[in-house]
Design a protein around this motif. Structure first.
Motif, PDB file in Angstrom:
ATOM      1  N   VAL A  18      67.919  25.437  -4.782  1.00 28.95           N
ATOM      2  CA  VAL A  18      67.809  24.083  -5.395  1.00 28.95           C
ATOM      3  C   VAL A  18      66.648  23.986  -6.308  1.00 28.95           C
ATOM      4  CG1 VAL A  18      67.117  21.883  -4.974  1.00 28.95           C
ATOM      5  CG2 VAL A  18      69.147  22.763  -3.617  1.00 28.95           C
ATOM      6  N   VAL A  19      65.466  24.802  -5.793  1.00 30.19           N
ATOM      7  CA  VAL A  19      64.347  24.720  -6.435  1.00 30.19           C
ATOM      8  C   VAL A  19      64.359  25.372  -7.844  1.00 30.19           C
ATOM      9  CG1 VAL A  19      61.994  25.973  -6.587  1.00 30.19           C
ATOM     10  CG2 VAL A  19      62.782  24.718  -4.385  1.00 30.19           C
ATOM     11  N   SER A  20      65.284  26.444  -7.879  1.00 30.78           N
ATOM     12  CA  SER A  20      65.416  27.099  -9.163  1.00 30.78           C
ATOM     13  C   SER A  20      66.699  26.571  -9.906  1.00 30.78           C
ATOM     14  CB  SER A  20      65.749  28.752  -9.047  1.00 30.78           C
ATOM     15  OG  SER A  20      66.812  28.805  -8.124  1.00 30.78           O
ATOM     16  N   ALA A  21      67.494  25.530  -9.549  1.00 30.02           N
ATOM     17  CA  ALA A  21      68.501  25.027  -9.877  1.00 30.02           C
ATOM     18  C   ALA A  21      68.058  23.983 -11.252  1.00 30.02           C
ATOM     19  CB  ALA A  21      69.247  24.127  -8.955  1.00 30.02           C
ATOM     20  N   THR A  22      69.170  23.995 -12.392  1.00 28.96           N
ATOM     21  CA  THR A  22      68.900  23.122 -13.364  1.00 28.96           C
ATOM     22  C   THR A  22      69.730  21.699 -13.249  1.00 28.96           C
ATOM     23  OG1 THR A  22      71.067  23.930 -14.281  1.00 28.96           O
ATOM     24  CG2 THR A  22      69.088  25.327 -14.901  1.00 28.96           C
ATOM     25  N   SER A  23      69.576  20.940 -14.003  1.00 31.00           N
ATOM     26  CA  SER A  23      70.105  19.644 -13.972  1.00 31.00           C
ATOM     27  C   SER A  23      71.806  19.740 -14.038  1.00 31.00           C
ATOM     28  CB  SER A  23      69.606  18.782 -15.039  1.00 31.00           C
ATOM     29  OG  SER A  23      70.063  19.348 -16.290  1.00 31.00           O
ATOM     30  N   PHE A  24      72.198  20.649 -14.444  1.00 25.70           N
ATOM     31  CA  PHE A  24      73.539  21.120 -14.413  1.00 25.70           C
ATOM     32  C   PHE A  24      74.344  21.329 -13.063  1.00 25.70           C
ATOM     33  CE2 PHE A  24      77.481  21.950 -16.334  1.00 25.70           C
ATOM     34  CZ  PHE A  24      78.264  22.862 -15.616  1.00 25.70           C
ATOM     35  N   GLU A  25      75.311  20.334 -12.883  1.00 23.88           N
ATOM     36  CA  GLU A  25      75.688  20.328 -11.464  1.00 23.88           C
ATOM     37  C   GLU A  25      77.261  20.958 -11.343  1.00 23.88           C
ATOM     38  OE1 GLU A  25      75.469  16.335 -10.432  1.00 23.88           O
ATOM     39  OE2 GLU A  25      73.142  16.609 -10.402  1.00 23.88           O
ATOM     40  N   GLY A  26      77.574  22.006 -12.314  1.00 21.63           N
ATOM     41  CA  GLY A  26      78.891  22.483 -12.376  1.00 21.63           C
ATOM     42  C   GLY A  26      79.308  23.676 -11.440  1.00 21.63           C
ATOM     43  N   ASP A  27      78.598  24.028 -10.511  1.00 19.67           N
ATOM     44  CA  ASP A  27      78.740  25.085  -9.613  1.00 19.67           C
ATOM     45  C   ASP A  27      78.536  24.799  -8.129  1.00 19.67           C
ATOM     46  OD1 ASP A  27      79.649  27.205 -11.355  1.00 19.67           O
ATOM     47  OD2 ASP A  27      77.622  26.977 -12.027  1.00 19.67           O
ATOM     48  N   ILE A  28      79.054  25.267  -7.330  1.00 26.07           N
ATOM     49  CA  ILE A  28      78.979  25.028  -5.659  1.00 26.07           C
ATOM     50  C   ILE A  28      77.980  26.041  -5.190  1.00 26.07           C
ATOM     51  CG2 ILE A  28      80.124  25.218  -3.727  1.00 26.07           C
ATOM     52  CD1 ILE A  28      81.032  23.054  -5.639  1.00 26.07           C
ATOM     53  N   LEU A  29      76.927  25.488  -4.768  1.00 21.92           N
ATOM     54  CA  LEU A  29      75.748  26.312  -4.187  1.00 21.92           C
ATOM     55  C   LEU A  29      76.415  26.898  -2.827  1.00 21.92           C
ATOM     56  CD1 LEU A  29      72.591  24.204  -5.035  1.00 21.92           C
ATOM     57  CD2 LEU A  29      73.446  26.356  -6.057  1.00 21.92           C
ATOM     58  N   THR A  30      76.153  28.168  -2.397  1.00 14.88           N
ATOM     59  CA  THR A  30      76.472  28.738  -1.243  1.00 14.88           C
ATOM     60  C   THR A  30      75.291  29.635  -0.585  1.00 14.88           C
ATOM     61  OG1 THR A  30      77.513  30.855  -2.559  1.00 14.88           O
ATOM     62  CG2 THR A  30      78.955  28.977  -1.879  1.00 14.88           C
ATOM     63  N   PRO A  31      75.323  29.622   0.799  1.00 14.96           N
ATOM     64  CA  PRO A  31      74.402  30.355   1.512  1.00 14.96           C
ATOM     65  C   PRO A  31      74.606  31.960   1.199  1.00 14.96           C
ATOM     66  CG  PRO A  31      75.764  29.308   2.943  1.00 14.96           C
ATOM     67  CD  PRO A  31      76.147  28.649   1.761  1.00 14.96           C
ATOM     68  N   ALA A  68      83.314  24.918   3.980  1.00 17.09           N
ATOM     69  CA  ALA A  68      84.143  24.664   2.852  1.00 17.09           C
ATOM     70  C   ALA A  68      83.441  25.380   1.715  1.00 17.09           C
ATOM     71  CB  ALA A  68      84.054  23.214   2.457  1.00 17.09           C
ATOM     72  N   ARG A  69      82.215  25.283   1.416  1.00 11.74           N
ATOM     73  CA  ARG A  69      81.593  25.939   0.386  1.00 11.74           C
ATOM     74  C   ARG A  69      81.752  27.609   0.427  1.00 11.74           C
ATOM     75  NH1 ARG A  69      77.375  22.910  -2.228  1.00 11.74           N
ATOM     76  NH2 ARG A  69      77.369  20.514  -1.154  1.00 11.74           N
ATOM     77  N   CYS A  70      81.545  28.180   1.549  1.00 12.71           N
ATOM     78  CA  CYS A  70      81.738  29.642   1.966  1.00 12.71           C
ATOM     79  C   CYS A  70      83.203  29.751   1.681  1.00 12.71           C
ATOM     80  CB  CYS A  70      81.407  29.734   3.396  1.00 12.71           C
ATOM     81  SG  CYS A  70      79.682  29.841   3.545  1.00 12.71           S
ATOM     82  N   LEU A  71      84.119  29.014   2.008  1.00 10.88           N
ATOM     83  CA  LEU A  71      85.445  29.535   1.947  1.00 10.88           C
ATOM     84  C   LEU A  71      85.889  29.296   0.268  1.00 10.88           C
ATOM     85  CD1 LEU A  71      87.242  27.543   4.797  1.00 10.88           C
ATOM     86  CD2 LEU A  71      87.088  30.064   4.363  1.00 10.88           C
ATOM     87  N   TYR A  72      85.365  28.227  -0.330  1.00 14.35           N
ATOM     88  CA  TYR A  72      85.644  28.208  -1.830  1.00 14.35           C
ATOM     89  C   TYR A  72      85.341  29.337  -2.393  1.00 14.35           C
ATOM     90  CZ  TYR A  72      86.592  26.098  -6.122  1.00 14.35           C
ATOM     91  OH  TYR A  72      87.005  25.666  -7.564  1.00 14.35           O
ATOM     92  N   LYS A  73      84.080  29.851  -2.199  1.00 13.99           N
ATOM     93  CA  LYS A  73      83.369  31.173  -3.110  1.00 13.99           C
ATOM     94  C   LYS A  73      84.308  32.224  -2.587  1.00 13.99           C
ATOM     95  CE  LYS A  73      80.347  29.416  -5.817  1.00 13.99           C
ATOM     96  NZ  LYS A  73      80.512  29.588  -7.220  1.00 13.99           N
TER      97      LYS A  73
END
Length: 233
Positions: A18-31, A68-73
């Motif tokens: 999140v710290v390095s993220a931009t304002s664009f929210e088009g992708d799913i962040l995953t661990p 869900a995020r892990c499965l999606y990726k």
């Protein structure tokens, strides 16, 4: 205990992204892969709703969202949507948002698309950010015209509503559709926008980066690629 430990690792992983993220929210962040393996192994066993579990249990809904995020990726979008919907049933705004978004993006028929739109609209009542997402996804679905009649006017109204609410994404998308000829500068709803914002965006690096990323993103890419210039309605 395993899930609590994995949750701590997830928090660290997400904060760094999140710290390095931009304002664009088009992708799913995953661990990380290791955390995902832990969550999937434990999480798939919790698919059955537990009526004795408290509504809006924050730890549980966070775990469901992470599974869900892990499965999606990993390309398992249908199962991921199941987990987001389950999270939503326990009061998760994130689950409602992402479940609705990906029901729309991966819809195989009109029923699934409208179910996604309805869930996203319902969730949007709890979040201004989700409301903007709802307007944008609704607009893209209308412009795509895959499961219902293409409606440019209603799509533009949704984009303008999001733009008026301060959505930078809607601002860029209006400019993109004018650039592609889907809308004209003389359009009634977009003329004020274009005079105030649109001409400033043409050739802007931020605008170009947004569009490039949007076309490749999890959220907007599939719908944007399905939109082409059509006749007026």
């Amino acid at each position: 205990m395993k899930l609590i430990y994995a949750g701590l690792l997830l928090f660290i992983a997400l904060v760094s992204k999140v710290v390095s993220a931009t304002s664009f929210e088009g992708d799913i962040l995953t661990p990380t892969r290791e955390v995902c393996e832990e969550f999937i192994e434990e999480g798939v066993q919790q698919r059955e709703p537990n009526l004795s579990r408290p509504y809006a249990d924050p730890l549980f809904v966070s775990q469901l969202d992470t599974v869900a995020r892990c499965l999606y990726k990993r390309g398992r979008s249908k199962l991921a949507i199941e987990f987001w919907l389950l999270a939503s049933s326990y009061g998760s705004t994130s689950g409602g948002e992402l479940g609705g978004v990906f029901l729309i993006v991966h819809a195989e028929n009109a029923l699934q698309m409208h179910a996604g739109i309805a869930l996203l609209r319902q969730t949007a009542e709890r979040s201004a950010q989700v409301m903007n997402r709802y307007h944008i996804l609704r607009a893209l679905a209308l412009l795509q015209g895959k499961f219902e009649k293409r409606n440019r006017k209603l799509a533009l109204k949704n984009l303008v509503d999001a733009w008026k609410a301060g959505s930078a994404q809607a601002t860029y998308l209006i400019a993109y559709f004018i650039e592609k000829g889907i809308y004209k500068k003389s359009e009634k709803l977009s003329s004020a926008y274009w005079k105030k914002e649109g001409d400033k965006l043409s050739g802007n690096i931020g605008y170009n980066n947004f569009i490039d990323n949007a076309l490749l993103s999890d959220v907007y890419g599939p719908l944007l690629k399905g939109i082409s210039k059509g006749t007026d309605d």
